[in-house]
Scaffold this motif. Structure first.
Motif, mmCIF file in Angstrom:
data_model
loop_
_atom_site.group_PDB
_atom_site.id
_atom_site.type_symbol
_atom_site.label_atom_id
_atom_site.label_comp_id
_atom_site.label_asym_id
_atom_site.label_seq_id
_atom_site.Cartn_x
_atom_site.Cartn_y
_atom_site.Cartn_z
ATOM 1 N N TYR A 116 0.814 -1.225 0.000
ATOM 2 C CA TYR A 116 0.000 0.000 0.000
ATOM 3 C C TYR A 116 0.843 1.269 0.000
ATOM 4 C CZ TYR A 116 -3.441 -3.492 1.381
ATOM 5 O OH TYR A 116 -4.245 -4.611 1.415
ATOM 6 N N ASP A 117 2.095 1.130 -0.406
ATOM 7 C CA ASP A 117 2.963 2.300 -0.494
ATOM 8 C C ASP A 117 3.092 3.014 0.856
ATOM 9 O OD1 ASP A 117 4.667 3.680 -2.076
ATOM 10 O OD2 ASP A 117 3.151 5.082 -2.845
ATOM 11 N N GLY A 118 2.987 2.256 1.932
ATOM 12 C CA GLY A 118 3.156 2.814 3.276
ATOM 13 C C GLY A 118 1.896 3.386 3.889
ATOM 14 N N ALA A 119 0.773 3.329 3.144
ATOM 15 C CA ALA A 119 -0.486 3.872 3.683
ATOM 16 C C ALA A 119 -1.293 2.761 4.344
ATOM 17 C CB ALA A 119 -1.302 4.505 2.565
ATOM 18 N N VAL A 120 -2.200 3.144 5.224
ATOM 19 C CA VAL A 120 -3.138 2.188 5.818
ATOM 20 C C VAL A 120 -4.352 2.118 4.891
ATOM 21 C CG1 VAL A 120 -4.649 1.717 7.791
ATOM 22 C CG2 VAL A 120 -2.391 2.710 8.167
ATOM 23 N N PRO A 121 -4.759 0.919 4.462
ATOM 24 C CA PRO A 121 -5.908 0.848 3.553
ATOM 25 C C PRO A 121 -7.215 1.213 4.277
ATOM 26 C CG PRO A 121 -5.214 -1.355 4.199
ATOM 27 C CD PRO A 121 -4.200 -0.404 4.770
ATOM 28 N N ALA A 122 -8.026 2.021 3.621
ATOM 29 C CA ALA A 122 -9.330 2.402 4.192
ATOM 30 C C ALA A 122 -10.371 1.385 3.746
ATOM 31 C CB ALA A 122 -9.702 3.811 3.738
ATOM 32 N N ASP A 123 -10.130 0.134 4.085
ATOM 33 C CA ASP A 123 -10.989 -0.951 3.616
ATOM 34 C C ASP A 123 -10.998 -2.046 4.684
ATOM 35 O OD1 ASP A 123 -12.181 -2.422 1.012
ATOM 36 O OD2 ASP A 123 -10.928 -3.818 2.161
ATOM 37 N N LEU A 124 -12.187 -2.386 5.154
ATOM 38 C CA LEU A 124 -12.300 -3.330 6.277
ATOM 39 C C LEU A 124 -11.661 -4.682 5.954
ATOM 40 C CD1 LEU A 124 -13.655 -3.459 9.144
ATOM 41 C CD2 LEU A 124 -15.512 -4.678 8.028
ATOM 42 N N ASP A 125 -11.938 -5.227 4.786
ATOM 43 C CA ASP A 125 -11.399 -6.547 4.439
ATOM 44 C C ASP A 125 -9.880 -6.519 4.338
ATOM 45 O OD1 ASP A 125 -13.892 -7.733 4.416
ATOM 46 O OD2 ASP A 125 -14.250 -7.223 2.315
ATOM 47 N N ALA A 126 -9.341 -5.431 3.774
ATOM 48 C CA ALA A 126 -7.879 -5.317 3.669
ATOM 49 C C ALA A 126 -7.254 -5.212 5.061
ATOM 50 C CB ALA A 126 -7.506 -4.111 2.821
ATOM 51 N N LEU A 127 -7.889 -4.472 5.941
ATOM 52 C CA LEU A 127 -7.376 -4.351 7.310
ATOM 53 C C LEU A 127 -7.388 -5.694 8.025
ATOM 54 C CD1 LEU A 127 -9.127 -0.988 8.278
ATOM 55 C CD2 LEU A 127 -6.651 -1.361 8.190
ATOM 56 N N LEU A 128 -8.443 -6.474 7.786
ATOM 57 C CA LEU A 128 -8.571 -7.772 8.467
ATOM 58 C C LEU A 128 -7.502 -8.768 8.019
ATOM 59 C CD1 LEU A 128 -12.458 -8.100 8.474
ATOM 60 C CD2 LEU A 128 -10.980 -7.951 10.474
ATOM 61 N N GLU A 129 -6.857 -8.508 6.891
ATOM 62 C CA GLU A 129 -5.786 -9.404 6.430
ATOM 63 C C GLU A 129 -4.457 -9.115 7.128
ATOM 64 O OE1 GLU A 129 -5.506 -9.135 2.221
ATOM 65 O OE2 GLU A 129 -7.462 -10.079 1.882
ATOM 66 N N LEU A 130 -4.376 -7.998 7.855
ATOM 67 C CA LEU A 130 -3.118 -7.658 8.526
ATOM 68 C C LEU A 130 -2.949 -8.507 9.791
ATOM 69 C CD1 LEU A 130 -3.376 -3.750 8.221
ATOM 70 C CD2 LEU A 130 -2.001 -5.296 6.807
ATOM 71 N N PRO A 131 -1.715 -8.934 10.099
ATOM 72 C CA PRO A 131 -1.497 -9.775 11.281
ATOM 73 C C PRO A 131 -1.882 -9.064 12.577
ATOM 74 C CG PRO A 131 0.584 -9.331 10.117
ATOM 75 C CD PRO A 131 -0.490 -8.667 9.338
ATOM 76 N N GLY A 132 -2.585 -9.785 13.433
ATOM 77 C CA GLY A 132 -2.963 -9.228 14.737
ATOM 78 C C GLY A 132 -4.139 -8.278 14.674
#
Ligand code: SF4
Length: 228
Positions: A116-132
């Motif tokens: 994501y080029d260092g940005a936090v994705p503004a997307d629930l599903d994308a966030l849920l794929e992040l560890p922890g």
């Protein structure tokens, strides 16, 4: 206090608008949960994400010390990644599970930079794929970080909605799904802040303070066997 005699209302009959107005007015008197305070002070979504991870199973008072201490040293994916696991763990000690959280945050920084080029994705599903990152954290980043729709259901929101009789669910994920179907959208973002505050100060997990609660006329007190 004697057991409640109200029968849990059928959810469409629950006076959610009245109840949310009462909670909203009553909770002004109390200190807000930390992440909401951060959301109101223009923190970046990345800071909200990291602070939320730090706050899991950790008191707000401790997170309020540790998160700013970390952010004065590093507050971007690049600068936190450069710290490495060990140094990050030292900086976030003594939050709960600090070694595990340090590893997760380092992995998250790496993924954010790669995908994501260092940005936090503004997307629930994308966030849920992040560890922890679970549903609570992902929803909180959506709401407090981006001001986008989301319902952050933690243990307070889950417990209180069930006590009211507004939902009848077994776990926070199920509560979130029911709330997404029946809670008016204007309450999606504020419900977490309001019910965390209510849960921390009045509607405690054990022996809630029903005598001083402004909601006694509306609450079915489902499952409440002991109260003050
Ligand atoms: S404190 Fe008692 S009356 Fe108030 S919301 Fe909790 S269970 Fe209901």
């Amino acid at each position: 206090m004697k057991p409640n005699t109200l029968t849990p209302p059928h959810p469409p009959d629950f006076p959610i608008t009245t109840v949310m107005q009462i909670v909203s007015e009553a909770m002004h008197a109390f200190r807000q949960p930390l992440i909401d305070q951060m959301g109101h002070t223009q923190q970046t979504p990345f800071r909200i994400l990291v602070a939320t991870i730090l706050s899991l199973r950790t008191k707000d008072t401790l997170t309020a010390v540790v998160a700013p201490r970390l952010f004065t040293v590093a507050d971007t994916p690049t600068t936190i990644l450069a710290l490495g696991d060990e140094r990050l763990a030292e900086l976030i000690y003594p939050v709960g599970f600090y070694r595990t959280k340090a590893r997760s945050i380092i992995q998250i920084c790496s993924i954010l930079l790669d995908r994501y080029d260092g940005a936090v994705p503004a997307d629930l599903d994308a966030l849920l794929e992040l560890p922890g990152v679970g549903r609570k954290t992902a929803n909180l980043v959506m709401t407090a970080g981006f001001g986008l729709p989301g319902i952050c259901v933690d243990i307070h929101v889950h417990r209180i909605c069930n006590r009211w009789g507004y939902v009848s669910t077994k776990n926070p994920d199920a509560t979130e799904q029911v709330l997404r179907a029946q809670l008016p959208p204007r309450y999606w973002i504020p419900i977490n802040n309001l019910l965390v505050t209510l849960g921390q100060h009045i509607c405690h997990p054990t022996s809630p303070h029903c005598r001083i609660c402004p909601l006694t006329a509306y609450c079915a007190r489902v499952g409440v066997t002991r109260s003050r």
